[in-house]
Enzyme design. Structure first.
Site, PDB file in Angstrom:
ATOM      1  N   HIS A 270       0.795  -1.353   0.209  1.00 51.58           N
ATOM      2  CA  HIS A 270       0.314   0.071   0.113  1.00 51.58           C
ATOM      3  C   HIS A 270       0.941   1.357  -0.251  1.00 51.58           C
ATOM      4  CE1 HIS A 270      -3.763   2.292   1.056  1.00 51.58           C
ATOM      5  NE2 HIS A 270      -2.897   3.005   1.678  1.00 51.58           N
ATOM      6  N   GLU A 271       1.760   1.480   1.012  1.00 50.48           N
ATOM      7  CA  GLU A 271       2.695   2.437   0.965  1.00 50.48           C
ATOM      8  C   GLU A 271       3.438   2.624  -0.148  1.00 50.48           C
ATOM      9  OE1 GLU A 271       1.790   4.603   3.172  1.00 50.48           O
ATOM     10  OE2 GLU A 271       0.531   3.512   4.300  1.00 50.48           O
TER      11      GLU A 271
HETATM   12 ZN    ZN Z   1      -3.020   5.164   2.006  1.00 58.78          ZN
END
Ligand code: ZN
Length: 508
Positions: A270-271
């Protein structure tokens, strides 16, 4: 695609001032990154002061009338350039930021910033004691200040609009309400159909997995996705985030649970999606207001695209699962790929937004969005918020929080920022991610097959050329239209959910 432009001496002056302000803001970001990763706990008070000082200096420099004068002097020059040129975009975006910044009086900024830290402290205590009443007066004050903030931007249609506009420029409460209502109507029956069936078995994810091996595996994955470690690094934190101090220094953070394999892995992907956006910006924009993602919703679309559309797909694990099995042979050697795939895509009625699956996640977000609009409108009182929260969980998710700490007190947002202007970005991110992924697959049909072979270059390059490189040159609505050929719609997301989960859960 560098446009040939005759430069204007005032533009250079503007860039020099903006770079200086950017240097101060970036230094404050380094301090925040350090606080969230390595700083000893007792450093918090001093660090708070240091960051506040830097933000104040940067703000004062930015609202200085000389910046306003430079922007004024550049009006004719800007009008003479194509709107899509780098110079015109830089002037336009800087003017937008400047005009917003000068409307908010300095004493309000100080008052709000002091209140935010007090409210955050009260929230942390209220949550640990499971006692909403102790934070209620602080939240009432936040609501008052949020309205005051919105009213610095008169002429709005809905009082939440100026707050939404700040992070998702061009979006309005009325349009979002309509979009979210359509989405809810589609999602609720899907959730009902899925949860009527026996839940997926995700016990394979909840064995013991060593922290060092989890981290090493995640890093191997994101390197292959295209994360540039010469221009970034990963560290551990409590609540994962991405931060950047330059286009050439874009960092990510993660957290590892030894009894939950999915936490570190998917938070890392995600990051990384957020980081790809920042690492992919045109280097010419370095140090200017163009050098960041164009909106929160669009930023979130890139993290969700990589986390879910790619990272939770069968093709992705077709490639990576054998490597994961050889990293954790004792735990996974006897777990078939299909069992693992179902485990990482388990759908259930849950109470916590951040742990929610792809199908129910937006229902959690829309509850918060609706409630914050009601609070701002005055149709809901802060004291009635816990009951309203529980009622919406009952009607939308069929589950009621047994206590406020895992109900209305679970998210930090309302307790550390304005009420309104934030939650919409999560659902916008999911909707935009599906629309953009569809466009990528139409333009480059070989992508799914390449993902199965562990090759992410075509997708990454396409996203870079279509989205990342532009930074803030285009607004989110402009970019969506430009990249996908249509305006924002719920259809691609609903279609994605129906295809993926219809196959997993056989409902119709
Ligand atoms: Zn996010």
């Amino acid at each position: 695609m560098q446009t040939v432009e005759k430069t204007h001496p005032k533009l250079q002056e503007l860039k020099t001032s903006l770079l200086e302000i950017n240097n101060i803001e970036s230094a404050a970001s380094v301090l925040y990154w350090d606080q969230a990763t390595y700083m000893p706990p007792s450093g918090a008070a001093a660090r708070g002061r240091q960051m506040a000082t830097l933000h104040q200096i940067a703000h004062e420099k930015f609202i200085d009338p000389t910046i306003g004068q430079l922007l004024e002097d550049l009006r004719d020059y800007e009008a003479s350039l194509p709107a899509e040129s780098d110079a015109a975009s830089l002037i336009r975006v800087s003017r937008h930021e400047y005009e917003r910044a000068v409307r908010v009086p300095g004493n309000f900024v100080t008052k709000f910033s002091t209140h935010r830290s007090e409210c955050y402290g009260a929230w942390a205590e209220a949550r640990s004691e499971n006692n909403f009443a102790t934070v209620q007066p602080y939240l009432e004050k936040t609501l008052e200040l949020s309205r005051e903030m919105a009213n610095f931007f008169p002429g709005y249609e809905h009082i939440a609009d100026p707050l939404i506009d700040e992070v998702d420029y061009g979006m309005k409460a009325s349009a979002l309400r309509e979009l979210f209502a359509q989405l809810r109507q589609k999602l609720v029956p899907i959730v009902e159909a899925i949860t009527a069936q026996p839940p997926a078995d995700d016990s394979c994810l909840h064995q013991t997995f060593s922290e060092a091996q989890q981290l090493a595996f995640s890093l191997k994955v994101i390197e292959q996705l295209g994360y540039d470690f010469q221009r970034g690094r990963q560290d551990k934190t409590l609540h994962p985030f991405m931060t950047n101090f330059s286009i050439n220094d874009v960092r990510i953070t993660t957290r590892v649970y030894e009894n939950d394999l999915s936490q570190a892995l998917f938070s890392t992907i995600h990051e990384t999606g957020h980081a790809f956006y920042e690492q992919g910006i045109n280097p010419e924009y370095e140090g200017t207001p163009l050098a960041t993602g164009t909106s929160m919703g669009l930023h979130e679309s890139q993290s969700r695209l990589w986390e879910n559309m790619v990272g939770r797909s069968r093709g992705f694990w077709h490639y990576f699962y054998p490597q994961l099995q050889s990293t954790f042979p004792t735990q996974l050697a006897d777990v078939p790929l299909e069992t693992f795939y179902r485990a990482i895509n388990k759908v259930g009625r849950s109470l916590i937004r951040t742990d929610a699956d792809e199908v129910t996640y937006n229902l959690h977000v829309m509850i918060r969005f609706d409630l914050e609009l009601q609070l701002l409108e005055g149709s809901l009182e802060v004291r009635d918020l816990p009951d309203a929260w529980n009622e919406r969980y009952r009607s939308d998710l069929g589950i009621v929080p047994p206590s406020d700490d895992i109900g209305v007190l679970q998210d930090v947002h309302w307790y550390t920022a304005t009420i309104g202007g934030m939650f919409q970005c999560y659902t916008l991110g999911n909707l935009i991610s599906a629309q953009i992924f569809d466009a990528a697959l139409s333009a480059r049909p070989q992508i799914p097959q390449q993902i199965e072979q562990g090759n992410f270059t075509t997708l990454h390059d396409w996203l870079k050329s279509q989205i990342y490189q532009h930074g803030r040159k285009y607004t989110a609505p402009e970019l969506i239209e430009r990249v996908t050929g249509s305006s924002l719609s719920i259809d691609p997301f609903v279609c994605y959910i129906e295809n993926k989960y219809g196959e997993l859960y056989q409902y119709s």
